[in-house]
Design an enzyme around this catalytic site. Structure first.
Site, PDB file in Angstrom:
ATOM      1  N   GLY A 220     -79.546 -19.462  32.822  1.00 36.77           N
ATOM      2  CA  GLY A 220     -80.295 -19.898  33.424  1.00 36.77           C
ATOM      3  C   GLY A 220     -79.547 -21.353  33.369  1.00 36.77           C
ATOM      4  N   ASN A 221     -80.019 -22.991  34.061  1.00 37.00           N
ATOM      5  CA  ASN A 221     -79.153 -23.910  33.458  1.00 37.00           C
ATOM      6  C   ASN A 221     -80.447 -24.966  33.588  1.00 37.00           C
ATOM      7  OD1 ASN A 221     -80.042 -25.199  36.814  1.00 37.00           O
ATOM      8  ND2 ASN A 221     -78.372 -22.973  37.212  1.00 37.00           N
ATOM      9  N   ARG A 222     -79.892 -26.222  33.858  1.00 37.99           N
ATOM     10  CA  ARG A 222     -80.633 -27.590  33.941  1.00 37.99           C
ATOM     11  C   ARG A 222     -81.229 -27.882  34.372  1.00 37.99           C
ATOM     12  NH1 ARG A 222     -78.087 -30.666  28.213  1.00 37.99           N
ATOM     13  NH2 ARG A 222     -79.772 -32.119  29.893  1.00 37.99           N
ATOM     14  N   SER A 223     -80.741 -26.847  36.533  1.00 37.15           N
ATOM     15  CA  SER A 223     -80.823 -27.906  37.031  1.00 37.15           C
ATOM     16  C   SER A 223     -82.734 -27.898  37.182  1.00 37.15           C
ATOM     17  CB  SER A 223     -80.554 -27.146  38.557  1.00 37.15           C
ATOM     18  OG  SER A 223     -81.470 -27.282  39.186  1.00 37.15           O
ATOM     19  N   ALA A 286     -78.959 -24.929  41.800  1.00 36.72           N
ATOM     20  CA  ALA A 286     -77.822 -24.809  41.080  1.00 36.72           C
ATOM     21  C   ALA A 286     -77.456 -23.361  40.528  1.00 36.72           C
ATOM     22  CB  ALA A 286     -77.717 -25.719  39.285  1.00 36.72           C
TER      23      ALA A 286
END
Ligand SMILES: Cc1cc2nc3c(=O)[nH]c(=O)nc-3n(C[C@H](O)[C@H](O)[C@H](O)COP(=O)(O)O)c2cc1C
Length: 409
Positions: A220-223, A286
């Site tokens: 995942g990512n931190r958006s 993102a």
């Protein structure tokens, strides 16, 4: 949304009307009638207090559905009826919201059917308070109101004027037509907010995507999705019909916005194209660039010292939207970079043939992904504009101003 078409986005919406125990409960009957006229499906839940003022039968006659009056309903609760009803609702409106009910909601109580429904639902909640003006101005009510607002609950009214007990002041329930307008996103603020996106379809993507590695892990990512949600809310306030394609985030749906929840880049791709054609596309999500070639069917076991992941490219949603033949009026992308922000942003603008790119620097304190605050620069072919550090809600409004300018350029 045009003035003559204020309630169009309520058609087919499932609206749960919760009625509190105030003298204005009778006006909720008119509210139900107007919601039905706007094409909404309506169910009604009443507090015990509300039933002292108006009968459940009156609401049943107007909504065309049995009125729910208690949590302790053996027949309905055989199938966990209160949870079902909380899930059923697309929108929840509490009218009148009494001081007591606001206090219970602010404190997360679930001591009757209405409070339990409000705690169990994920649908956006709108409250229309009505009470004596001293009750309204009491510090306890002010504090409860602030808590509810902070949680994203929309508030309409109360209006100023003569009250039932012969006094005058702020405390009158907003008129049913005002409540319907607020619920449909056509708030009466439309008079002051320019409706310069009226008649346009806007698709916004927001949040991260999660790419599953196995049944328990993902990339995942931190958006946080906050910027995209703020942009969607701002576009809706300006009169656009907005579809928000949201990755996995914990954010309330902005008023008047149609939301589609997705998880992976592939799902986001499908949902975005299902939402087209549109006039404007704003890609604020993102989206993962890579996804596992084949997610493991079972949990990957700890065996060797290192583990190599076999990843493949995901579809480039933004570039595909910009390249498709149905010409959108404007395609706007976002770039989150940790260094050389301007250079990478301009490169992305050209490579993906976008009309505009909005770049921000991430990986710094007090800004970027998880923050409520941000600073950013928008680039287009022959211009750029910098936005000073501000709350994302304010930046969203300023960005929509620029989008309107570029549309008319
Ligand atoms: C005649 C009468 C009128 C009332 N009107 C209001 C009102 O307009 N607003 C309010 O907050 N409470 C009003 N109350 C007090 C509420 O009924 C009481 O606080 C109740 O607990 C509200 O809870 P409920 O909304 O969960 O039913 C009124 C009480 C009576 C007896």
């Amino acid at each position: 949304m045009s003035g003559s078409d204020k309630t169009r986005d309520l058609a087919g919406q499932r609206v749960l009307v919760c009625v509190g125990g105030g003298i204005a409960a009778y006006k909720a009957l008119e509210l139900v009638r107007r919601l039905r006229d706007a094409g909404a499906e309506v169910q009604v839940a009443m507090t015990a207090g509300a039933q002292q003022f108006v009968t459940p039968l009156s609401f049943q006659a107007l909504s065309g559905q049995p009125t729910r009056t208690t949590l302790w309903d053996g027949a309905a609760e055989q199938a966990m009826g209160h949870i079902e009803l909380a899930r059923w609702a697309d929108r929840v409106v509490i009218a009148p919201a009494t001081a007591d009910l606001m206090a219970r909601l602010a404190h997360g109580l679930a001591d009757d059917l209405v409070a339990t429904l409000c705690l169990a639902t994920t649908a956006p909640i709108l409250i229309a308070p009505a009470m004596n003006h001293r009750m309204w101005q009491h510090p306890a009510t002010r504090a409860n109101l602030a808590t509810l607002r902070e949680r994203g609950i929309q508030v309409v009214g109360p209006n100023d004027g003569p009250l039932a007990e012969g006094e005058s002041g702020p405390g009158r329930l907003a008129e049913p037509e005002e409540i319907v307008a607020a619920l449909s996103g056509a708030t009466l603020r439309a008079a002051t907010v320019p409706q310069d996106l009226a008649g346009l379809n806007v698709v916004v993507s927001a949040g991260p995507t999660y790419e599953d590695l196995d049944p328990v892990r993902y990339l995942g990512n931190r958006s946080s999705g906050k910027m995209g949600f703020a942009v969607a809310a701002s576009a809706a306030r300006r009169g656009a019909s907005v579809t928000l394609i949201a990755g996995p985030v914990q954010l309330a749906t902005p008023t008047g916005v149609a939301r589609v929840d997705v998880r992976s880049a592939a799902q986001m791709h499908r949902a975005v194209f299902a939402a087209l054609p549109a006039d404007i596309y704003i890609g604020a999500a993102a989206v993962a660039d890579y996804t596992p070639r084949e997610p493991a069917a079972n949990k990957i076991k700890k065996s060797s010292e290192s583990l190599a992941l076999d990843l493949v490219r995901t579809p480039d949603i933004l570039a595909e939207v910009a390249a498709q033949t149905q010409a959108l009026k404007l395609v706007v992308g976002f770039a989150a970079e940790t260094n050389n922000v301007a250079e990478y942003a301009r490169r992305k603008l050209e490579a993906k043939r976008l009309d505009m790119i909005v770049a921000n620097r991430v990986g710094i304190a007090d800004g970027g992904f998880e923050s409520d605050q941000n600073a950013m620069t928008a680039y287009w072919k022959d211009g750029e504009r910098s936005f000073a550090s501000a709350p994302k809600t304010q930046l969203a409004d300023e960005l929509i101003d620029l989008i309107v300018e570029r549309l008319n350029a």
